[in-house]
Design a protein around this motif. Structure first.
Motif, mmCIF file in Angstrom:
data_model
loop_
_atom_site.group_PDB
_atom_site.id
_atom_site.type_symbol
_atom_site.label_atom_id
_atom_site.label_comp_id
_atom_site.label_asym_id
_atom_site.label_seq_id
_atom_site.Cartn_x
_atom_site.Cartn_y
_atom_site.Cartn_z
ATOM 1 N N LEU A 1 5.376 -9.510 -0.448
ATOM 2 C CA LEU A 1 4.816 -8.506 0.458
ATOM 3 C C LEU A 1 3.849 -7.571 -0.268
ATOM 4 C CD1 LEU A 1 7.987 -7.629 2.566
ATOM 5 C CD2 LEU A 1 5.994 -8.951 3.286
ATOM 6 N N VAL A 2 4.152 -7.270 -1.517
ATOM 7 C CA VAL A 2 3.219 -6.475 -2.324
ATOM 8 C C VAL A 2 1.874 -7.199 -2.422
ATOM 9 C CG1 VAL A 2 2.730 -5.597 -4.641
ATOM 10 C CG2 VAL A 2 5.009 -5.292 -3.658
ATOM 11 N N MET A 3 1.927 -8.506 -2.698
ATOM 12 C CA MET A 3 0.694 -9.275 -2.856
ATOM 13 C C MET A 3 0.018 -9.528 -1.515
ATOM 14 S SD MET A 3 0.692 -9.345 -6.032
ATOM 15 C CE MET A 3 -0.840 -10.241 -6.199
ATOM 16 N N ARG A 4 0.788 -9.763 -0.465
ATOM 17 C CA ARG A 4 0.197 -10.009 0.854
ATOM 18 C C ARG A 4 -0.605 -8.801 1.336
ATOM 19 N NH1 ARG A 4 3.551 -10.632 6.425
ATOM 20 N NH2 ARG A 4 3.486 -8.356 6.172
ATOM 21 N N ASP A 5 -0.101 -7.609 1.025
ATOM 22 C CA ASP A 5 -0.795 -6.385 1.407
ATOM 23 C C ASP A 5 -1.893 -6.006 0.424
ATOM 24 O OD1 ASP A 5 0.723 -6.173 3.658
ATOM 25 O OD2 ASP A 5 2.091 -4.655 2.865
ATOM 26 N N LYS A 6 -2.121 -6.871 -0.569
ATOM 27 C CA LYS A 6 -3.194 -6.696 -1.553
ATOM 28 C C LYS A 6 -3.083 -5.356 -2.283
ATOM 29 C CE LYS A 6 -6.076 -7.946 1.715
ATOM 30 N NZ LYS A 6 -7.275 -8.307 2.512
ATOM 31 N N ARG A 7 -1.864 -5.016 -2.646
ATOM 32 C CA ARG A 7 -1.617 -3.777 -3.398
ATOM 33 C C ARG A 7 -1.713 -4.068 -4.895
ATOM 34 N NH1 ARG A 7 3.577 -0.815 -1.829
ATOM 35 N NH2 ARG A 7 2.380 0.950 -2.670
ATOM 36 N N PHE A 8 -2.901 -4.475 -5.315
ATOM 37 C CA PHE A 8 -3.095 -4.962 -6.679
ATOM 38 C C PHE A 8 -2.942 -3.847 -7.717
ATOM 39 C CE2 PHE A 8 -5.950 -7.807 -4.073
ATOM 40 C CZ PHE A 8 -5.033 -8.842 -4.014
ATOM 41 N N ARG A 9 -3.380 -2.660 -7.371
ATOM 42 C CA ARG A 9 -3.241 -1.544 -8.316
ATOM 43 C C ARG A 9 -1.769 -1.222 -8.551
ATOM 44 N NH1 ARG A 9 -6.056 4.473 -7.747
ATOM 45 N NH2 ARG A 9 -5.164 5.338 -9.672
ATOM 46 N N PHE A 10 -1.013 -1.150 -7.477
ATOM 47 C CA PHE A 10 0.416 -0.879 -7.597
ATOM 48 C C PHE A 10 1.101 -1.967 -8.430
ATOM 49 C CE2 PHE A 10 4.628 -2.022 -5.948
ATOM 50 C CZ PHE A 10 5.337 -0.868 -6.240
ATOM 51 N N ALA A 11 0.779 -3.221 -8.157
ATOM 52 C CA ALA A 11 1.398 -4.334 -8.883
ATOM 53 C C ALA A 11 1.069 -4.286 -10.370
ATOM 54 C CB ALA A 11 0.937 -5.663 -8.287
ATOM 55 N N ALA A 12 -0.153 -3.869 -10.700
ATOM 56 C CA ALA A 12 -0.564 -3.812 -12.094
ATOM 57 C C ALA A 12 0.200 -2.736 -12.859
ATOM 58 C CB ALA A 12 -2.068 -3.552 -12.174
ATOM 59 N N VAL A 13 0.262 -1.540 -12.293
ATOM 60 C CA VAL A 13 0.976 -0.438 -12.947
ATOM 61 C C VAL A 13 2.453 -0.782 -13.107
ATOM 62 C CG1 VAL A 13 1.674 1.977 -12.723
ATOM 63 C CG2 VAL A 13 -0.660 1.287 -12.132
ATOM 64 N N ARG A 14 3.027 -1.342 -12.057
ATOM 65 C CA ARG A 14 4.438 -1.718 -12.080
ATOM 66 C C ARG A 14 4.725 -2.734 -13.185
ATOM 67 N NH1 ARG A 14 5.451 -6.186 -7.937
ATOM 68 N NH2 ARG A 14 4.196 -7.112 -9.600
ATOM 69 N N SER A 15 3.929 -3.788 -13.263
ATOM 70 C CA SER A 15 4.173 -4.867 -14.226
ATOM 71 C C SER A 15 4.041 -4.381 -15.663
ATOM 72 C CB SER A 15 3.207 -6.020 -13.975
ATOM 73 O OG SER A 15 3.410 -6.567 -12.689
ATOM 74 N N LEU A 16 3.016 -3.568 -15.925
ATOM 75 C CA LEU A 16 2.813 -3.071 -17.283
ATOM 76 C C LEU A 16 3.962 -2.164 -17.714
ATOM 77 C CD1 LEU A 16 1.099 -2.885 -19.797
ATOM 78 C CD2 LEU A 16 -0.213 -1.051 -18.722
ATOM 79 N N ALA A 17 4.398 -1.299 -16.810
ATOM 80 C CA ALA A 17 5.507 -0.410 -17.136
ATOM 81 C C ALA A 17 6.772 -1.198 -17.460
ATOM 82 C CB ALA A 17 5.769 0.550 -15.974
#
Length: 492
Positions: free
Chosen positions: A144-160
């Motif tokens: 759902l994160v990717m479907r909504d194209k929340r790429f900035r959120f996904a990037a910050v989350r993954s790096l943290a």
């Protein structure tokens, strides 16, 4: 509440650029974290200990396939799923997570006995069952994160998560956790990812998953799951068989060379692939536009990946010894051979997103069946006929080359109904650049004095490669790098 970072309409190019930018920032920062963590742990543990953990992670990946069932891509592709549908699908994955994790825990003894390591491997498998549970439960929230194209959120989350998980693993190692410290990062990271994503998408848990919701995605997800299953075997059979029929030291050396080879693939193509499906899914009713847009991606990736293969070939020794240390010298030859496949793998790794976006997971499965058959043959030939790390590496490279041809024939000619002449034409200039770059690096390697420090040799070769690449691309009019850099900046 609906989550969507891109409320204003954007062109496909702008959305792709924005997604790639944020994913790249996370990936490239993450690769630094990964290298640092691996460099520390590689000096604290032996190749045999890494081999033990590698066996467990390969087997757990196999169990994870049966819990995924291709549901993640199906949620991205089917944009008309209701909140109730999503809750039903999430419940299916959650109960699957419980069952699969318990089965893996119960099978840990048999797995350890098969590899003649009844104590350590058994306990590691039991710990990693937690990783399997949280990774499976995270399938729908992450989709759902990717479907909504929340790429900035996904990037910050993954790096943290990478930073915290890696630090926890190192701390555990220095605290005396022994080989079990190698399990801290995957377990802690999967827990954090699930917690963060579920907080953003709190779906209702149902005792009985909705059959209606599952039927909506079944056709797409069934072929996707079948492809993932085949791809797992083709990617991991080499490690499973080497762990059984060759020494754990050989497996440790091979795994280090394979992981190092995968780093550019994971941090170049894989910053594009997660972005492509959510964006290109909008073109599923216009295959011509889909194919034309994808050709531009192929050309760009070829200009990055194919020359990179030459760079990795000529810097193999420096990279292995600097990152992992002198005890990993036997990994150099295998890494050098595997590096030859990096270019075509970078290009080919994005093809799955196009099959998905075109609703052609059946064709994706057929391609995967051919690929798996060829890879199994190649791996068995390398292990049983020759029995060396180098032979396995050569066999895998040849298999990748053949699969590259069949994959793009199926994609362009059979799925998108396009001529594939433009596809091959898009590779000619990158291949010429690769040849020029290889000649330059061969000459420089010959000119470097014997005994040149590893860091100095790596710096010299990297600088020479950068100069040749930039001169060819910019002066040859391939790309205007300033314009390309400006385009890759995300819109406000």
């Amino acid at each position: 509440m609906t989550h969507n970072d891109d409320k204003q309409p954007h062109s496909v190019g702008r959305e792709l650029a924005s997604g790639v930018f944020y994913t790249s920032v996370a990936k490239y920062a993450g690769v630094v974290v990964t290298i640092l963590v691996t460099a520390v742990l590689a000096r604290l543990f032996t190749p045999e200990e890494f081999g033990v953990v590698n066996i467990a992670t390969v087997i757990i990946a196999f169990f994870a396939i049966f819990s995924d069932l291709g549901i993640g891509p199906a949620v991205i592709q089917h944009r008309n799923l209701s909140r109730r549908d999503l809750g039903g699908i999430f419940s299916l994955t959650l109960w699957s997570a419980v069952v699969i994790a318990l089965l893996f825990f119960a099978a840990s003894g048999l797995i350890a006995s098969f590899y003649d390591d009844s104590a350590q491997l058994r306990d590691i498998c039991r710990i990693l069952a937690l990783n399997l549970f949280f990774a499976t439960a995270n399938i729908v929230p992450n989709a759902l994160v990717m479907r909504d194209k929340r790429f900035r959120f996904a990037a910050v989350r993954s790096l943290a998560v990478q930073v915290v998980g890696g630090a926890a693993g190192i701390a555990a190692a220095y605290a005396g956790a022994g080989i079990y410290a190698l399990t801290i990062n995957p377990v802690f990271s999967s827990l954090m990812l699930f917690a963060i994503n579920y907080r953003e998408y709190p779906l209702r848990i149902r005792l009985r998953p909705s059959r209606g919701a599952i039927r909506k995605v079944f056709s797409f997800s069934a072929y996707q799951f079948s492809f993932q299953l085949l791809n797992f075997f083709s990617r991991n059979l080499d490690k499973l068989l080497m762990g059984r029929y060759m020494s754990l030291s050989d497996l440790g050396y091979y795994d280090k060379s394979y992981r190092l080879m995968m780093m550019p693939l994971q941090n170049i193509a894989f910053v594009i692939s997660p972005v492509m499906h959510p964006i290109f899914a909008h073109m599923q009713d216009d295959l011509k536009k889909l194919g034309e847009s994808y050709l531009k991606v192929i050309r760009l990736l070829a200009f990055i990946g194919l020359p990179l293969s030459a760079v990795l070939w000529f810097t193999a020794e420096e990279l292995v010894l600097i990152i992992f240390g002198g005890q990993w010298m036997p990994s150099v030859a295998a890494f050098r051979i595997l590096a030859l496949s990096v270019g075509i793998q970078i290009v080919m790794s994005t093809s799955g997103s196009i099959f998905q976006a075109a609703n052609a997971t059946r064709m994706l499965f057929i391609c995967g069946l051919f690929s798996a058959t060829l890879n199994v043959t190649a791996i068995c030939t390398g292990i049983f006929a020759f029995g060396t790390l180098e032979a396995v590496a050569w066999a895998i490279c040849l298999s990748f080359a053949v699969n590259f041809v069949q994959c793009y024939h199926a994609l362009f000619c059979l799925t998108l109904r396009m001529k594939w002449g433009p596809f091959w034409k898009s590779l000619l200039s990158p291949l010429l650049l690769t040849a020029i770059l290889a000649l330059a690096l061969a000459g420089l390697t010959h000119l470097l004095p014997a005994g040149t420090p590893l860091t100095a040799a790596l710096a010299a070769k990297s600088a020479a490669a950068a100069v040749v690449w930039l001169a060819y691309v910019q002066l040859g009019g391939v790309y205007d790098l300033k314009e390309l850099a400006a385009h890759l900046r995300p819109g406000k």
